[in-house]
Design an enzyme around this catalytic site. Structure first.
Site, PDB file in Angstrom:
ATOM      1  CB  ILE A  91      -0.986   0.040   1.190  1.00 58.91           C
ATOM      2  CG1 ILE A  91      -0.248  -0.271   2.485  1.00 58.91           C
ATOM      3  CG2 ILE A  91      -2.118  -0.933   0.950  1.00 58.91           C
ATOM      4  CD1 ILE A  91      -1.161  -0.261   3.681  1.00 58.91           C
ATOM      5  N   GLY A  92       2.139   1.109   0.074  1.00 58.71           N
ATOM      6  CA  GLY A  92       2.959   2.316   0.001  1.00 58.71           C
ATOM      7  C   GLY A  92       4.411   1.919  -0.065  1.00 58.71           C
ATOM      8  N   GLY A  94       8.366   3.760  -0.179  1.00 60.68           N
ATOM      9  CA  GLY A  94       9.199   4.950  -0.248  1.00 60.68           C
ATOM     10  C   GLY A  94      10.642   4.521  -0.223  1.00 60.68           C
ATOM     11  N   GLY A  95      11.512   5.496  -0.212  1.00 61.94           N
ATOM     12  CA  GLY A  95      12.927   5.173  -0.180  1.00 61.94           C
ATOM     13  C   GLY A  95      13.288   4.356   1.038  1.00 61.94           C
ATOM     14  CG  MET A  96      13.838   6.121   4.258  1.00 61.94           C
ATOM     15  SD  MET A  96      15.513   5.518   4.011  1.00 61.94           S
ATOM     16  CE  MET A  96      15.686   4.539   5.481  1.00 61.94           C
ATOM     17  CB  VAL A  99       3.392   0.514   4.300  1.00 58.77           C
ATOM     18  CG1 VAL A  99       2.309   0.148   5.292  1.00 58.77           C
ATOM     19  CG2 VAL A  99       4.352   1.501   4.905  1.00 58.77           C
ATOM     20  CE  LYS A 114       7.542   2.928   7.807  1.00 57.45           C
ATOM     21  NZ  LYS A 114       7.168   4.284   8.144  1.00 57.45           N
ATOM     22  CG  ASP A 255       9.530  11.366  12.112  1.00 59.58           C
ATOM     23  OD1 ASP A 255       9.631  12.566  11.766  1.00 59.58           O
ATOM     24  OD2 ASP A 255       9.424  10.435  11.306  1.00 59.58           O
TER      25      ASP A 255
END
Lengths: 966, 215
Positions: A91-92, A94-96, A99, A114, A255
């Site tokens: 569902i997602g 990113g670079g890091m 998910v 995650k 964060d």
């Protein structure tokens, strides 16, 4: 720079080369060929060389064994299972992180999983820390915190499973709102593709369908409307309450940003990604493009990375920045380049909200500005306070946030409030002066205070001071009274605001003195002394020093060095230096005594009085000083016996002082017999229920304890505690001190049940007062976690400096908060400190792997032992000094252990520190062994308490990590 | 960044059968994050020792070599599709290129350009200091297991290696710690396989003496 070929090397030829055959043989050996064919071609000198070099290769091979790489961990694909989790879809990404939506098979629930693909980049310590933090986060239960279900490692892949929330992040909501309301000009909040690659993109449900965004948006009214502000406030309140819940448990998010706050389809707010921030920053995000998305929300102290303390106030700041963004629909800081952004965060205020959003209520502007103050101390003290202020706006009540500074704050109040503050000041300063002058109108209610005062006076022989002050100039007293009456108006303490503290009032009084009494330096000096002594009474030792120093220097200037008042100020100041553990304390006390001797002569009562703090300092110093202490105390006693007679209260006090000095010097039997005499005499002269009688009994008890006559000690202390309870109540410091001793005596006398009951009753009250050292003494092994938890949430300013702060630092160390512990000790030793403080500072730095800082701190703690030639004389070193010496490798473990093995009290101590050192060196097995030894070797319970706690923590690691860590 | 660190494609490919890493390298080239991770984890320590050597001593106050390695590996993750080699030796060379760039950037960031020739490598006491200063004095007497003994041996070895000239240290690490062939090691060092063998022979000889001194 060294030459690669060694010219002094005899066996290499002129070019520094080995013969080609030699080279071949060695290469073959390295490749595993053990056939020595060809070696006969070598000259004899090379043969020997070859064998030595082959042995060296054996060592290399053993140290770096040839092992085939393990099977690479599998990639995770949809429809795969990862442990208990069945991946449903991505569902997602990113670079890091990636998910996934997944199903937890055992429980059949939907989760957001995650996956951290970058763990290979991190060292094992960081991964362990991530696990610990994620586990801590998993314990949070709050209606606005996305529950963390699991954190684990499956086939080399680390994952973090949290509840699946149907909704949108606030970052997405803001972007959508910007488009909807046609915001142009300002840069976008989260242009996911360019700046914030990764997290906001990779939050759960990020790739969900548009209806969810619509649903989330539909819960928000039109931007700029009053209803919109109300909705944002409600979201802010939920987020702040959730954060407060976590902060109370010692967990900081680190964060917080619009990408980590979600609104579900019902309009309810969720905080996600607890326990992830640190690992993500350690994974290198701080240096690359990904950081900008996170950096934008970072508090200055967190962003600059220099200060190690990032506490809950960084979260409050980040939430403030998020609220700013929601109110302005643009980020507070908009730089696109890292350096520029950092500059903005550190130095610039964002454009005022009022400019960007004309309809926003003033109170909201104030609240956001307070939350995002650059100085942590100027922000809300807690997230709850922020939530409360937001609620006040919702309820149309006045908020508490004001521009910082007492005067500014008061400025907004009514005149009546001002009067109330000054009234408080009058009460305080009058009370101080009354107490010192011994004025008649000390009320009945103050009997307790008086009794305590009498006792402390007997210890420090301050009774004389009363007389001296009563004789002070009448005119000066009049001026003081005038100042108080004009400066502080009608007393009405009931109207005091909740945020004004005694400490603030004193600060204000100190300022006012400057201007209002500019022409009357002596009056200033008297009031400064009063302020200083009040602070001493409040335990604000460091802050007491400035006014006391000023008071002394004014008198020195106005009256000269030989005046009674000047000398008086010296005595007070040297006491303050002593309790604040300033390094000047001893030389200053020596000067004080010297000055008294010159003015009054050696056997004058005033000189003797000035001597007693010096005796105390000497007693706590090196053996030579202890010798001197006994000498001084003997002189004082004989002087008083000669002039005042044997039964005078001052003679008895001097006898007690001598007993103390002997006790420090380890002449325990002599000390005990002196103390016994004092107790008998006082009983006879003053009665058994008298504060001074009781004080001398307490002394006797601690001497008996030291002589290992614990049962006797326990019996005495039962009586001491009993009487002090009656005289002062349960919460008085002297009662508590007696309780601590009573507990120790009973537990060492083997009265386990009695001891445990005393301890359990007393610990909460001690933690409440910040008395961590005492709490540690009295806590049962089972209660260690309680202490650690308390230390985690402790406002360090409220902990007395010295031993208690040191204990807090050690507790923080014990639960892995190393940088926080370093910071505590940094602050605690900023103006010098005692040996044990530098020892602990060294250990904190050692744990943090700052080897130079550790070195410096350990050396500082050994300063008294340093010889001219730079070596150290460790003869008769105390346990703290030995610990430092051990960490500096001046002595090895065996010496360290042997030095203290005869001491019943400290026999377990070396093992505790050996264990800690091993642990911080990553030698966990050795650490465990040392801790176990500590438990076995200790006679008393303090060391094993800590050791058992450490073992428990290491045990937790043991299940899966220890192997990999090593 | 990738432009500066282009890897020369090797003419001869290493014997794939013998190389235990070839499968992992291939998987990594195909984009397996896990395989990349496995490779990087293995090379981390080596890169750190390089970073300690090529980073100015004064700069190490501001930038820790560990951070640089982390940045390097993050950068490598991001740009792995630009890696064109097939062997681990080439990967090391590629990573070293990225590291060098990171170091250059760090130097530029903190002290402006041109102040330092990156090829002038000096030994700094970064790694050696910790190892020697904090090495356990009492270790041998109390080691509970062979594992501990080995740790001590590794520590002693590390201390001895830290005393070698940088290129000698590098060749020992490349050959014995990372188990590259001399051809690969030569590529990383910028010399022929034969020269690498000779350098290595001298390094082993020197190391033998340093180890004896350690004792």
């Amino acid at each position: 720079m060294r030459n690669e070929t060694d010219p002094s090397d005899p066996s290499a030829n002129e070019n520094g080369e080995f013969p080609a055959a030699y080279c071949k043989l060695l290469v073959a050996y390295d490749a595993g060929e053990r056939d020595s064919a060809g070696s006969e071609a070598l000259a004899g000198e090379y043969l020997e060389r070859l064998e030595a070099n082959q042995a060296c290769l054996d060592i290399l091979h053993e140290a770096w064994p040839q092992e085939p790489p393990a099977e690479p961990p599998a990639e995770i694909e949809p429809a795969q299972a990862l442990g208990d989790f069945q991946i449903v879809r991505e569902i997602g990404r990113g670079g890091m992180g990636v998910v996934y939506e997944a199903e937890q098979l055992s429980l059949g629930r939907r989760v957001a999983l995650k996956v951290l693909p970058f763990t290979a980049v991190l060292d094992e310590k960081a991964i362990t820390r991530f696990k610990n933090e994620a586990r801590a986060a998993a314990t949070l239960e709050h209606p606005s915190i996305v529950p963390v279900f699991a954190v684990g490692n499956e086939r080399g892949v680390y994952y973090y499973a949290m509840a699946y929330i149907e909704g949108r992040t606030l970052a997405e909501v803001v972007t959508a709102l910007r488009q909807k309301s046609g915001h142009v000009g300002a840069p976008p909040v989260s242009s996911a593709k360019t700046l914030d690659v990764g997290l906001s993109e990779a939050t759960p449900a990020a790739a969900d369908t548009e209806p969810q965004l619509e649903a989330a948006l539909s819960t928000l009214p039109d931007y700029g409307s009053r209803e919109y502000h109300t909705s944002v406030m409600r979201l802010g309140i939920q987020a702040a309450r959730a954060l407060h819940h976590a902060h109370e448990r010692g967990i900081v998010h680190r964060d917080i940003k619009s990408g980590n706050l979600m609104v579900d389809t019902e309009g309810k707010l969720w905080v996600t990604d607890f326990g992830l921030a640190r690992i993500e920053s350690e994974a290198g995000m701080t240096v690359t493009g990904d950081i900008l998305g996170t950096l934008r929300y970072m508090a200055p102290e967190q962003a600059d990375g220099r200060t190690s303390v990032v506490d809950h106030r960084a979260d409050i700041y980040a939430l403030g920045i998020t609220l700013y963004e929601l109110f302005a629909l643009r980020p507070a800081f908009d730089a696109k380049e890292r350096g520029q952004l950092l500059r903005q965060i550190e130095r610039e205020d964002p454009p005022t909200l009022r400019k960007l959003n004309a309809t926003i209520p003033t109170d909201l502007v104030t609240i956001v500005e307070k939350a995002i103050a650059k100085e942590p101390a100027e922000r809300y003290g807690s997230a709850a306070a922020l939530a409360n202020d937001l609620e006040r706006v919702l309820e149309h009540r006045p908020i508490l946030a004001r521009p910082p500074g007492l005067i500014a704050r008061i400025g907004k109040w009514s005149r009546r409030h001002v009067a109330a503050v000054w009234a408080m000041c009058v009460v305080l300063i009058l009370a101080t002066i009354t107490a010192t002058v011994g004025n008649v109108w000390v009320s009945r209610a103050n009997t307790v205070a008086q009794a305590a005062l009498a006792e402390s006076q007997s210890n420090l022989e301050e009774a004389d001071r009363q007389r001296a002050l009563v004789e002070a100039r009448a005119a000066e007293n009049q001026a003081v009274t005038d100042f108080l009456v004009t400066a502080f108006k009608s007393p009405d303490p009931h109207l005091l605001g909740e945020e004004v503290t005694v400490a603030e009032v004193l600060v204000e009084a100190e300022k006012q003195l400057e201007s209002k009494l500019a022409g009357q330096p002596l009056v200033q000096a008297t009031l400064l002394a009063a302020i200083g002594e009040t602070r001493m009474g409040l335990g604000m030792y460091y802050e007491a020093i400035v006014p006391l120093e000023r008071s002394y220097s004014i008198r020195l200037r106005e009256l000269g060095p030989s005046d009674d008042d000047t000398l008086e100020a010296m005595v007070t100041l040297s006491n303050a230096y002593y309790v604040a553990e300033r390094s000047v304390a001893m030389p200053f006390a020596e000067r004080t005594v010297e000055a008294h001797r010159e003015v009054f002569g050696g056997s004058d009562e005033r000189t003797l009085r000035a001597t007693s703090p010096l005796i105390l300092m000497y007693s706590r110093s090196t053996p030579q000083h202890q010798e001197a202490a006994v000498h001084l105390a003997t002189l004082a006693l004989s002087a008083r016996q000669a002039t005042l007679g044997p039964d005078d209260s001052k003679t008895l006090a001097a006898k007690q002082t001598l007993g103390n000095a002997l006790l420090y010097k380890n002449d325990i039997d002599q000390a005990i017999s002196l103390f016994k005499e004092v107790v008998e005499d006082r009983r006879r002269l003053l009665g058994s229920q008298n504060a001074q009688t009781i004080s001398s009994m307490a002394q006797l008890a601690s001497a008996c304890f030291k002589a290992d006559r614990v049962a006797e000690s326990a019996e005495l202390l039962d009586e001491v505690v009993d009487t002090r309870m009656k005289l002062y109540g349960a919460n008085h410091p002297t009662t508590i001190r007696a309780l601590v001793d009573q507990h120790a005596a009973h537990s060492n006398a083997g009265h386990k049940e009695i001891a445990r009951k005393i301890g359990t009753d007393a610990v909460p009250a001690m933690l409440d007062r910040g008395r961590y050292a005492q709490a540690l003494h009295m806590a049962h092994t089972d209660e260690m976690q309680k202490l650690v938890d308390s230390a985690l949430t402790q406002d360090i300013d409220k902990v007395p400096p010295g031993i208690d702060r040191t204990v807090v630092a050690e507790l923080l160390l014990h639960c892995g908060k190393i940088s926080e512990a370093c910071e505590v000790m940094e602050l605690a030793t900023r103006k010098g400190g005692a040996i044990y403080m530098f020892k602990t500072k060294g250990i904190c730095q050692f744990a943090a792997r700052h080897s130079q800082a550790a070195d410096a701190a350990f050396r500082r703690s050994l300063r008294a032992r340093r010889l001219e030639n730079g070596n150290y004389n460790l003869e008769g070193a105390n346990p703290d000094e030995l610990t430092s010496a051990y960490f500096l490798d001046l002595i090895d473990k065996n010496t360290f252990v042997a030095e203290l093995s005869d001491s019943k009290r400290y026999s377990g101590l070396p093992w505790l520190y050996v264990g800690m050192r091993h642990e911080y060196e990553g030698r966990y097995i050795d650490a465990k062994m040392a801790y176990t030894r500590c438990v076995e070797e200790s006679h008393y319970s303090n060391m094993p308490k800590i050791a058992l706690y450490r073992l428990d923590r290491l045990g937790m690691l043991n299940h899966e990590d220890v192997g990999s860590i090593e | 960044m990738g432009d500066n660190v282009k890897t020369p494609v090797p003419a001869e490919s290493r014997q794939a059968v013998d190389d235990p890493w070839s499968g992992t390298v291939a998987a990594a080239c195909e984009g397996s994050r896990a395989a990349q991770g496995r490779l990087f984890a293995d090379l981390r320590k080596y890169l750190r020792s390089r970073a300690g050597v090529v980073l100015d001593r004064e700069l190490q106050v501001k930038v820790s070599p560990s951070d640089l390695v982390q940045e390097t590996l993050m950068e490598a993750y991001r740009a792995f599709d630009k890696f064109e080699g097939k062997t681990r030796g080439e990967l090391i060379l590629w990573l070293q290129g990225i590291l060098k760039n990171q170091v250059k950037m760090a130097h530029r960031r903190y002290r402006g350009t041109g102040k330092r020739d990156m090829r002038r490598e000096e030994r700094v006491d970064y790694r050696g200091s910790r190892a020697s200063r904090w090495s356990p004095v009492d270790g041998a007497a109390t080691t509970p297991s062979g594992q501990m003994h080995k740790n001590e041996q590794v520590e002693r070895l590390e201390r001895a290696i830290a005393k070698l000239p940088p290129r000698q240290e590098q060749v020992v690490r490349l050959r014995n710690e990372l188990r590259l062939t001399f051809e690969e090691a030569g590529k990383v060092l910028g010399c022929s396989a034969g020269a690498a063998e000779k350098l290595w022979t001298r390094a082993v000889d020197r190391l033998t003496r340093e180890l004896n001194d350690e004792k």
